[in-house]
Motif scaffolding. Sequence first.
Motif, PDB file in Angstrom:
ATOM      1  N   UNK A 199      -4.671   9.598   4.194  1.00  0.00           N
ATOM      2  CA  UNK A 199      -3.615   8.809   3.555  1.00  0.00           C
ATOM      3  C   UNK A 199      -3.113   7.701   4.474  1.00  0.00           C
ATOM      4  N   UNK A 200      -2.743   6.582   3.883  1.00  0.00           N
ATOM      5  CA  UNK A 200      -2.189   5.462   4.645  1.00  0.00           C
ATOM      6  C   UNK A 200      -0.702   5.722   4.853  1.00  0.00           C
ATOM      7  N   UNK A 201      -0.327   6.104   6.056  1.00  0.00           N
ATOM      8  CA  UNK A 201       1.078   6.345   6.371  1.00  0.00           C
ATOM      9  C   UNK A 201       1.523   5.311   7.399  1.00  0.00           C
TER      10      UNK A 201
ATOM     11  N   UNK B 156       0.845  -1.188   0.000  1.00  0.00           N
ATOM     12  CA  UNK B 156       0.000   0.000   0.000  1.00  0.00           C
ATOM     13  C   UNK B 156       0.882   1.240   0.000  1.00  0.00           C
ATOM     14  N   UNK B 157       0.758   2.123  -0.978  1.00  0.00           N
ATOM     15  CA  UNK B 157       1.586   3.336  -0.985  1.00  0.00           C
ATOM     16  C   UNK B 157       1.178   4.291   0.127  1.00  0.00           C
ATOM     17  N   UNK B 158       2.101   5.086   0.628  1.00  0.00           N
ATOM     18  CA  UNK B 158       1.787   5.979   1.739  1.00  0.00           C
ATOM     19  C   UNK B 158       0.815   7.096   1.389  1.00  0.00           C
ATOM     20  N   UNK B 159       0.586   7.298   0.098  1.00  0.00           N
ATOM     21  CA  UNK B 159      -0.394   8.314  -0.311  1.00  0.00           C
ATOM     22  C   UNK B 159      -1.774   7.723  -0.578  1.00  0.00           C
TER      23      UNK B 159
ATOM     24  N   UNK C 195      10.809   4.488   4.311  1.00  0.00           N
ATOM     25  CA  UNK C 195      10.641   5.279   5.536  1.00  0.00           C
ATOM     26  C   UNK C 195       9.217   5.813   5.651  1.00  0.00           C
ATOM     27  N   UNK C 196       8.686   6.348   4.548  1.00  0.00           N
ATOM     28  CA  UNK C 196       7.321   6.873   4.567  1.00  0.00           C
ATOM     29  C   UNK C 196       6.303   5.767   4.839  1.00  0.00           C
ATOM     30  N   UNK C 197       6.613   4.547   4.406  1.00  0.00           N
ATOM     31  CA  UNK C 197       5.710   3.421   4.632  1.00  0.00           C
ATOM     32  C   UNK C 197       5.858   2.808   6.010  1.00  0.00           C
ATOM     33  N   UNK C 198       6.817   3.288   6.782  1.00  0.00           N
ATOM     34  CA  UNK C 198       6.960   2.832   8.161  1.00  0.00           C
ATOM     35  C   UNK C 198       7.927   1.685   8.381  1.00  0.00           C
TER      36      UNK C 198
END
Length: 376
Positions: free
Chosen positions: A171-173, A160-163, A199-202
């Motif tokens: 947004x899914x972060x 799942x993209x962070x946006x 990093x943005x995806x955790x």
Amino acid sequence: MATSTTAFEVPSTQAALLVASPAQPFTLSSTHPVPTLSNPNDILIRIEATAINPVDWKVQQYGLAGAEWPAIMGSDCAGVVVKVAEGVERVKVGDRVLHQGQYVNRGATFQQYTIANANLVAKIPSSLSFSQAATIPVALSAAAFGLYGPRVPKGGAALLPPWHVSESGKPVRKAYKGKPIVVLGGASSVGQYVIQLARLSGFAPILTTVSPHNIPLVTSLGATHPIPRSTPLSELPSVLTSLTSSPLEVVYDAVSAQETQLAGWELLSEGSEGTLVLVLPACDALKQKLAEEEKKGGKRRVISTYATVHGPVNREVGEEMYGVLAGLLERGDIKPNEVEEVPGGLAGIYEACERMKKGLVSGRKLVVRPQETTTE
């Protein structure tokens, strides 16, 4: 096709770097026609900066299926919109934009003007120069589609993209918070964007192989555990298990040499559903391992990602990404590669390609300024 009015004077001809046929040298022309708008979403961009990628000299040397010859290479672009097709509202004349070009002459970037699809460009924030912006499109595409593209040939790991917007409208972060990821070749152009997206995806820890002099670079982008490139690849599994007991779902091989491909495969635990993402085709030895995996019903997969927003496999992810990219750049969530400007305008591409062939470029991207081309 009717176009908007423009304050820019657009010439009928331009400087362009041509290749007559595969394995022929680059030739600089001063009289190549400026491409014209012919589709509803077309915009004409005056190219202020274009970056050089390994694929450019490889296509010049070996050709590309479906290419038109004489051919114009190049697909990293930053510039100014000088014309738009009637009805285009997403951008306007005068906007500073970046986009990924195509290996068709009207959409290539080793020239002074090019055509782009208005839905596949992003505005450049004032904090970035044209040269910095030109380092983004191709490498970011390879990173994003390898991670977030569908789990099909030429796609990606289907994360799942962070946006991505959830049902709540947010947004899914950090969707993969606490999960490990390994990036082979973290200081490469693509590797740098993989680290930032991870990093943005955790993802954490974020392990990456890197030359010692590039360790500060990759840690500044989000790598938590840089591994010196001199470390034997056979030791990577023990390094990983010393840091986390969580299963490894993704290995992104931004190098994709035979030895890194095989090492990346071994990092995925047998019996897992992990994905090894490559930027080049799988080597024969890896193909054999994959065939054995499928024969015994295993679920590990290898994806050679298709690093272009123009391919149908990644078009949906690409349009979503370009819709939010300006904001990611404005906030500093995504940072460009370090830049080295090569003098001479389009003529500087000769030198740049030779340096890349010899492996003399590390941790930065070579950029030329087409408007600085002299043809006398």
